[in-house]
Write an enzyme that holds these catalytic residues in place. Structure first.
Site, mmCIF file in Angstrom:
data_model
loop_
_atom_site.group_PDB
_atom_site.id
_atom_site.type_symbol
_atom_site.label_atom_id
_atom_site.label_comp_id
_atom_site.label_asym_id
_atom_site.label_seq_id
_atom_site.Cartn_x
_atom_site.Cartn_y
_atom_site.Cartn_z
ATOM 1 N N TYR A 1 0.826 -1.201 0.000
ATOM 2 C CA TYR A 1 0.000 0.000 0.000
ATOM 3 C C TYR A 1 0.859 1.250 0.000
ATOM 4 O O TYR A 1 2.075 1.183 0.205
ATOM 5 C CB TYR A 1 -0.959 -0.008 1.199
ATOM 6 C CG TYR A 1 -0.319 0.294 2.534
ATOM 7 C CD1 TYR A 1 0.514 -0.636 3.162
ATOM 8 C CD2 TYR A 1 -0.531 1.509 3.175
ATOM 9 C CE1 TYR A 1 1.098 -0.356 4.382
ATOM 10 C CE2 TYR A 1 0.049 1.790 4.405
ATOM 11 C CZ TYR A 1 0.868 0.851 5.002
ATOM 12 O OH TYR A 1 1.452 1.137 6.218
ATOM 13 N N ARG B 1 8.237 4.035 -4.606
ATOM 14 C CA ARG B 1 8.305 3.039 -3.522
ATOM 15 C C ARG B 1 7.287 1.922 -3.758
ATOM 16 O O ARG B 1 7.567 0.749 -3.486
ATOM 17 C CB ARG B 1 8.071 3.711 -2.162
ATOM 18 C CG ARG B 1 8.284 2.748 -1.004
ATOM 19 C CD ARG B 1 8.245 3.429 0.354
ATOM 20 N NE ARG B 1 6.948 4.011 0.624
ATOM 21 C CZ ARG B 1 6.671 4.823 1.649
ATOM 22 N NH1 ARG B 1 7.633 5.161 2.496
ATOM 23 N NH2 ARG B 1 5.467 5.306 1.833
ATOM 24 N N LYS C 1 6.494 -2.055 1.913
ATOM 25 C CA LYS C 1 5.324 -1.434 2.559
ATOM 26 C C LYS C 1 4.139 -2.387 2.451
ATOM 27 O O LYS C 1 3.218 -2.202 1.653
ATOM 28 C CB LYS C 1 5.022 -0.053 1.970
ATOM 29 C CG LYS C 1 4.167 0.802 2.904
ATOM 30 C CD LYS C 1 4.209 2.248 2.500
ATOM 31 C CE LYS C 1 3.152 3.087 3.196
ATOM 32 N NZ LYS C 1 3.293 3.185 4.641
ATOM 33 N N GLU D 1 12.114 2.086 14.326
ATOM 34 C CA GLU D 1 11.282 3.194 13.815
ATOM 35 C C GLU D 1 9.959 3.182 14.565
ATOM 36 O O GLU D 1 9.743 2.341 15.440
ATOM 37 C CB GLU D 1 11.058 3.028 12.308
ATOM 38 C CG GLU D 1 10.348 1.743 11.950
ATOM 39 C CD GLU D 1 10.224 1.495 10.451
ATOM 40 O OE1 GLU D 1 10.126 2.463 9.686
ATOM 41 O OE2 GLU D 1 10.192 0.313 10.064
ATOM 42 N N LEU E 1 11.273 0.996 7.102
ATOM 43 C CA LEU E 1 10.694 1.460 5.843
ATOM 44 C C LEU E 1 11.403 2.750 5.423
ATOM 45 O O LEU E 1 11.638 3.627 6.256
ATOM 46 C CB LEU E 1 9.199 1.740 6.022
ATOM 47 C CG LEU E 1 8.494 2.154 4.729
ATOM 48 C CD1 LEU E 1 8.286 0.935 3.837
ATOM 49 C CD2 LEU E 1 7.158 2.806 5.017
HETATM 50 N N1 PLP Z 1 7.869 3.582 8.892
HETATM 51 C C1 PLP Z 1 6.755 2.842 8.872
HETATM 52 C C2 PLP Z 1 6.777 1.495 9.496
HETATM 53 C C3 PLP Z 1 5.590 3.335 8.271
HETATM 54 O O1 PLP Z 1 4.471 2.575 8.245
HETATM 55 C C4 PLP Z 1 5.597 4.629 7.713
HETATM 56 C C5 PLP Z 1 4.394 5.183 7.083
HETATM 57 O O2 PLP Z 1 3.345 4.626 7.098
HETATM 58 C C6 PLP Z 1 6.781 5.376 7.781
HETATM 59 C C7 PLP Z 1 7.909 4.824 8.359
HETATM 60 C C8 PLP Z 1 6.850 6.759 7.192
HETATM 61 O O3 PLP Z 1 6.834 6.709 5.792
HETATM 62 P P1 PLP Z 1 6.268 7.922 4.918
HETATM 63 O O4 PLP Z 1 7.086 9.119 5.307
HETATM 64 O O5 PLP Z 1 6.502 7.488 3.539
HETATM 65 O O6 PLP Z 1 4.836 8.079 5.285
#
Ligand code: PLP
Length: 280
Positions: A33, A52, A147, A179, A203
């Site tokens: 997603y 991504r 993701k 994270e 991620l």
């Molecule tokens: N890390 C995780 C596990 C996430 O699920 C997300 C976003 O959903 C992020 C980091 C941040 O990613 P982004 O800046 O692309 O939203």
């Protein structure tokens, strides 16, 4: 008001947006997603989200559900039909619906769904007060760079944080923060931002990527290394990034006040810079 959602090529009222109980996203979390923020009707960082997505699809050996142009048109159409000024578009691709069998089904079309969510992202009271974070063990699988819609560990982590009055949980593995459950994690010490380097353990946040570029342009130095919760407790500042929270200051970690319990200057400045660019 009922939303208009997208399901496999059709725009439908949300009550009519349905997928099969045999969908592999539902049965196996066999899908990926993306969430793209919208500000004043404009998609923020759209291209890196789609890059991504392409990578995630490749890593789970799935093809594109439609053309790149169709995907963009779908995002824009959902913003328009739902009159989204601020909020986000959620999109999900799964390996489609087939008899329940672990191996990939043959000749099955992927399922592509998307919907819009309206939310005031710019005037977020949490950004003024700062938020609280609690640490939890990182119990996720080993490919967090994908993701994936397999989000049970983040659901449990976020709920644990919520039950302790927290906004987000920072996940910890081998004594180090990986994270947040849905965000990347940062601390600030002596004016330097510290965050974990990219690997299969986290991620690659799209907001993280923009933040790196903006920090460089604004002479804010970023050190890419892992940090422990104990180091975070002693930090001058802490913050998180995600597509819908931008840069969000953290003022408490595990009941320990960070930076005197107020959002710090580096976090506030980075948030401002990020929003400035998004609005431009
Ligand atoms: N890390 C995780 C596990 C996430 O699920 C997300 C976003 O959903 C992020 C980091 C941040 O990613 P982004 O800046 O692309 O939203």
């Amino acid at each position: 008001m009922s939303r208009i959602v997208y399901v496999n090529g059709a725009y439908l009222p949300e009550s009519e947006g349905k997928i099969s109980i045999f969908d592999r996203g539902f049965l196996f979390a066999d899908g990926v997603y993306e969430v793209t923020a919208v500000i004043h009707g404009k998609l923020i960082d759209y291209e890196p989200h789609i890059e991504r997505l392409e990578r995630s699809l490749g890593e789970i050996k799935m093809g594109w559900p439609c053309s790149n142009a169709q995907l963009r048109a779908m995002h824009e159409e959902l913003v328009k039909r739902n009159k989204i000024d601020q909020g986000w578009i959620y999109m999900q691709v799964t390996r489609g619906a087939a008899d329940r069998d672990f191996k990939f089904p043959k000749d099955v079309a992927p399922t592509l769904i998307a919907f819009a969510q309206s939310k005031n992202l710019l005037d977020n009271p949490d950004a003024i007060k700062g938020v609280k974070v609690v640490t939890v063990p990182d119990i996720r699988w080993m490919r967090r760079d994908i993701k994936s819609v397999m989000l049970l560990a983040p659901v449990l982590g976020k709920q644990a944080a919520y039950e302790k009055g927290g906004f987000e949980a920072w996940m910890v593995e081998d004594g180090m923060v990986t994270e947040g459950t849905s965000s990347n994690a940062y601390i600030v010490k002596d004016g330097r931002v510290i965050t974990r380097p990219l690997s299969e353990k986290i991620l690659a946040g799209v907001t993280r990527r923009s933040l790196f570029r903006l920090a460089k342009e604004n002479a804010v130095s970023i050190e890419e290394r892992a940090f422990s919760p104990e180091e975070a407790y002693e930090a001058d500042e802490a913050f998180l990034t995600s597509a819908t929270n931008f840069v969000l200051p953290i003022v408490e970690i595990d009941d320990k006040r960070i930076g005197g319990g107020q959002p710090g200057p580096v976090s506030r400045r980075l948030r401002e810079i990020y929003i400035e660019e998004a609005l431009s």
